[in-house]
Design an enzyme around this catalytic site. Sequence first.
Site, PDB file in Angstrom:
ATOM      1  N   HIS A 119       0.796  -1.353  -0.182  1.00 35.21           N
ATOM      2  CA  HIS A 119      -0.158   0.066  -0.121  1.00 35.21           C
ATOM      3  C   HIS A 119       0.931   1.421   0.061  1.00 35.21           C
ATOM      4  O   HIS A 119       0.178   2.435   0.024  1.00 35.21           O
ATOM      5  CB  HIS A 119      -1.046   0.012   1.113  1.00 35.21           C
ATOM      6  CG  HIS A 119      -0.302   0.120   2.510  1.00 35.21           C
ATOM      7  ND1 HIS A 119      -0.403   1.397   3.139  1.00 35.21           N
ATOM      8  CD2 HIS A 119       0.358  -0.590   3.361  1.00 35.21           C
ATOM      9  CE1 HIS A 119       0.178   1.166   4.255  1.00 35.21           C
ATOM     10  NE2 HIS A 119       0.620   0.217   4.423  1.00 35.21           N
ATOM     11  N   CYS A 173       0.579  15.412  20.595  1.00 39.13           N
ATOM     12  CA  CYS A 173      -0.791  15.600  20.600  1.00 39.13           C
ATOM     13  C   CYS A 173      -1.489  14.876  19.539  1.00 39.13           C
ATOM     14  O   CYS A 173      -2.861  14.668  19.877  1.00 39.13           O
ATOM     15  CB  CYS A 173      -0.969  17.131  20.549  1.00 39.13           C
ATOM     16  SG  CYS A 173      -0.004  18.218  21.746  1.00 39.13           S
TER      17      CYS A 173
HETATM   18  C1  LIG Z   1       9.337   2.067   7.686  1.00 44.27           C
HETATM   19  C2  LIG Z   1       7.819   1.484   7.782  1.00 44.27           C
HETATM   20  N1  LIG Z   1       8.019  -0.034   8.365  1.00 44.27           N
HETATM   21  C3  LIG Z   1       6.753  -0.635   8.361  1.00 44.27           C
HETATM   22  C4  LIG Z   1       5.660  -0.382   8.269  1.00 44.27           C
HETATM   23  C5  LIG Z   1       4.440  -0.994   8.326  1.00 44.27           C
HETATM   24  O1  LIG Z   1       3.874  -1.525   7.219  1.00 44.27           O
HETATM   25  P1  LIG Z   1       2.232  -1.952   7.179  1.00 44.27           P
HETATM   26  O2  LIG Z   1       1.401  -0.716   7.399  1.00 44.27           O
HETATM   27  O3  LIG Z   1       1.944  -2.604   5.786  1.00 44.27           O
HETATM   28  O4  LIG Z   1       2.126  -2.899   8.041  1.00 44.27           O
HETATM   29  C6  LIG Z   1       5.410   1.249   7.471  1.00 44.27           C
HETATM   30  C7  LIG Z   1       4.438   1.902   7.330  1.00 44.27           C
HETATM   31  O5  LIG Z   1       3.201   1.939   7.984  1.00 44.27           O
HETATM   32  C8  LIG Z   1       6.734   1.752   7.445  1.00 44.27           C
HETATM   33  O6  LIG Z   1       6.500   3.216   7.080  1.00 44.27           O
HETATM   34  S1  FES Z   2      -3.010  17.066  23.291  1.00 40.97           S
HETATM   35 FE1  FES Z   2      -1.187  18.132  23.743  1.00 40.97          FE
HETATM   36  S2  FES Z   2      -2.075  20.034  23.641  1.00 40.97           S
HETATM   37 FE2  FES Z   2      -3.937  18.886  23.585  1.00 40.97          FE
END
Ligand SMILES: Cc1ncc(COP(=O)(O)O)c(C=O)c1O
Ligand code: FES
Lengths: 393, 393, 145
Positions: free
Chosen positions: A202, A326
């Site tokens: 994806h 946050c």
């Molecule tokens: C560097 C990295 N490793 C692993 C993942 C995990 O992949 P997935 O979302 O297909 O489980 C991601 C993305 O979410 C990623 O950016």
């Molecule tokens: S969650 Fe950090 S300021 Fe609201």
Amino acid sequence: MNQRVYLDYSATTPMKQEVLNEMLPYFTEKFGNPSSIHAYGREAKQAVDVARDRLAKAMGAKQDEVFFTGGGSEADNWAIKGIAYANKQKGNHIITTKIEHHAVLHTCEYLEKNGFEVSYLDVDQYGMIDINQLKNAITDRTILITLMFANNEIGTIQPIKEIGALAKEKGIYFHTDAVQAFGNVKIDVNDLNIDLMSISAHKIYGPKGVGALYIRKGVKINSLIHGGAQERRRRAGTENIPGIVGFGKAAELAMETLETHISHTTSLRDKLVKGIMEKVDYVRLNGHPIHRLPGNVNFAFEFIEGESLLLSLDMLGISGSSGSACTSGSLDPSHVLMAIGLSHEIAHGSLRLTIGDFTKEEDIDYVIAELPKVVDRLRQMSPLYEKVKGGLK
Amino acid sequence: MNQRVYLDYSATTPMKQEVLNEMLPYFTEKFGNPSSIHAYGREAKQAVDVARDRLAKAMGAKQDEVFFTGGGSEADNWAIKGIAYANKQKGNHIITTKIEHHAVLHTCEYLEKNGFEVSYLDVDQYGMIDINQLKNAITDRTILITLMFANNEIGTIQPIKEIGALAKEKGIYFHTDAVQAFGNVKIDVNDLNIDLMSISAHKIYGPKGVGALYIRKGVKINSLIHGGAQERRRRAGTENIPGIVGFGKAAELAMETLETHISHTTSLRDKLVKGIMEKVDYVRLNGHPIHRLPGNVNFAFEFIEGESLLLSLDMLGISGSSGSACTSGSLDPSHVLMAIGLSHEIAHGSLRLTIGDFTKEEDIDYVIAELPKVVDRLRQMSPLYEKVKGGLK
Amino acid sequence: MYSEKVMDHFMNPRNVGEIENADGVGQVGNVKCGDIMKMYLKIENDIIVDVKFKTFGCGSAIATSSIATEMIKGKTVQDALKLTNKAVVEALDGLPAQKVHCSVLAEQAVKAALFDYSKKQNIVLEGLEDFNPDEDHHDHEEDHE
Ligand SMILES: Cc1ncc(COP(=O)(O)O)c(C=O)c1O
Ligand code: FES
Ligand SMILES: Cc1ncc(COP(=O)(O)O)c(C=O)c1O
Ligand code: FES
């Protein structure tokens, strides 16, 4: 809402129409289970073979070194736990970095609770590891180096070839999480001496819920998911045929268009960086200036907070992401931004904008026009900005 | 090829058009990652919530007790390893049966190599467990009973309610692999005292590569896939949005049409059994005569071998499955057929025909017309048949 | 994620700014956790005649600051002291669980400003006897499952 500008390609990508078209017949017509020996089963099996071949080609591997999984996280978990448990009589030490994706970090932490020792390498202000620190971390009990190809937040690309050569010299398995790199960088597992590599569909305009683990022939690894004899007895579960077909097509497309993809995203990235740096004060670019993913931009804006920035941009139709605590509801801002030495304050004001194949020049123009206004509005509200603005304009 | 008659619904089902229709927008338009806070992300998150709600309703669970996985095998592995490792200070004993799916059996065998003890319950000639044997197998170190709801080969449905009540009484976690039962039998996890339940979308006219694990609130379980905070921090990995949406729709459809589905498949099943038993000698029906899946037929034809039977049927456009060792390339015939006490010889001649929503009466007529001829042709070739045929006709 | 009310107060925050020679100024939160709220009060005859705020923080932090200023403007000091984070959350039609702590910050910011006022006036306000403006009120641990 004026426009919808998606700049979160590192989170996930829209699927390409060509990918969907190849997948469609496998949902309702060619729906067989490849384990079945009848016509429906054989048709499905053949589709998996074609996809596996396409993936193998895209990384310079042999067909029987590519194993499909349910995503990048599963591939990371499999590689690390699988190597750890299969080789524990050899040693119990693993080396990784402080900036890995949570799929790697949390797996390592899990292993630490179960008798393994893990060294977490530092990175410099650009997110680069120090190859000497890596060398020094190796002991005679080290069984695995797991080190990401390119970082998902700040885009920094590690010196994978050097690391691979070192691992090979020392006889240590080398796994790389290439989920962000695959499709954005040319990868040849032999040239780079990679023993295991995680990728995910994806992130390259393919379907969600499909990934793959490259496992070099001869590597000793346990299974993560036991059961049926699928994937040459290494990963059980009825194959996600449409997903695998889509992954194969997406990988093929990625390789065919790699050059234009890189030049397109790089030029828009550079335009965005330049445009914002010229118009906004108190901003820095996180990550490496040169060794970075072509589509990755990561700004740190002082005096403001990431979530409010994201929300404001979202109201303008611009989709980005942030490493602010946050946003995630966690206590600390992104571990990656902490590892490159940002103060909490500045890490909170980070904004990641990631560019992809469907990003247009006018999208970038729109962001360059709107983002500075948003930053300014939030700064006007910020008690931190008060102190400096007198001396500013 | 005269007709294409798919009778392998227990291996996998074609996806329903309504399911595909709901999934389609999530590939190319509503493609966001639910972890993102922008509009694309929120849209995706909401889709997951709807699907989770539909699944929860379909099994009488609460929304936050349903966790999506990459399939039924992953759900089985997660349930069993997750419970084992999270509760090992309480005990190291697990009870299962000899007729579980490999996703359960091989997981249990893996645990046996890692310090756990597993009791494999016998079944009678119909594939039923003996509740007294189960009672006697329980020790004060038993932490889990994992016992399938309905068998994938012979269709036998276990007395789940009794087992659940017993597990509850003894304070032992009860997991059931309901991959074959869900969508074919009414299931209420509270009524049946189920603590954990594995299901899979592609068995109920949904997409491949998506499953779910029901985990009762309060159950102590480890994660199988570590990483991001998805699925309330219990199962990492970017959610397979289209897959999850499809699973939700498939579950909803299954519940809406449960009665007609059961009556349709039961009547065709009974017609098929009757038609073949009347026309063919030396054949028996494997599995329980009454407590069996509505669409499951499993014949054992003496004197012939399953693969040649399957191939012959395939030439006629009929897709079935077999428990013969020759089909799987393994040395022994199906462990399920062995467990119900079939001799190797007879087990080899087994044929599973599983009926589904798209099966028509004329398909069954076609099989009743053709299958006896195929059996006869193969028997004419069989040296085993020679001995008896004199006395037969 | 956020209610319309929250988004309205976030996008069009009321009473942003500073008051010169304010009668009470309070600041709570800390940069480390990613949020700081600063509240300015103008008080005449025990009535809050004007109030302004500045906030460094998330959408919820900004929205709670904004609505809190609306809720105390025109009120007596005693009534303003009764403002609770619960009332703030209700006025915003709810907040996500992990954002409720931002509303605590709003309540504390008002109290801190009133505390400052009481010190300047040399009076003791009922309910603020034990108030410590430097206490860390930020708690992200509300609900993370
Ligand atoms: C560097 C990295 N490793 C692993 C993942 C995990 O992949 P997935 O979302 O297909 O489980 C991601 C993305 O979410 C990623 O950016
Ligand atoms: S969650 Fe950090 S300021 Fe609201
Ligand atoms: C009883 C049973 N359990 C588990 C599975 C595994 O499910 P999946 O193929 O979705 O991994 C299957 C089907 O293959 C099954 O029939
Ligand atoms: S007879 Fe050929 S595999 Fe069994």
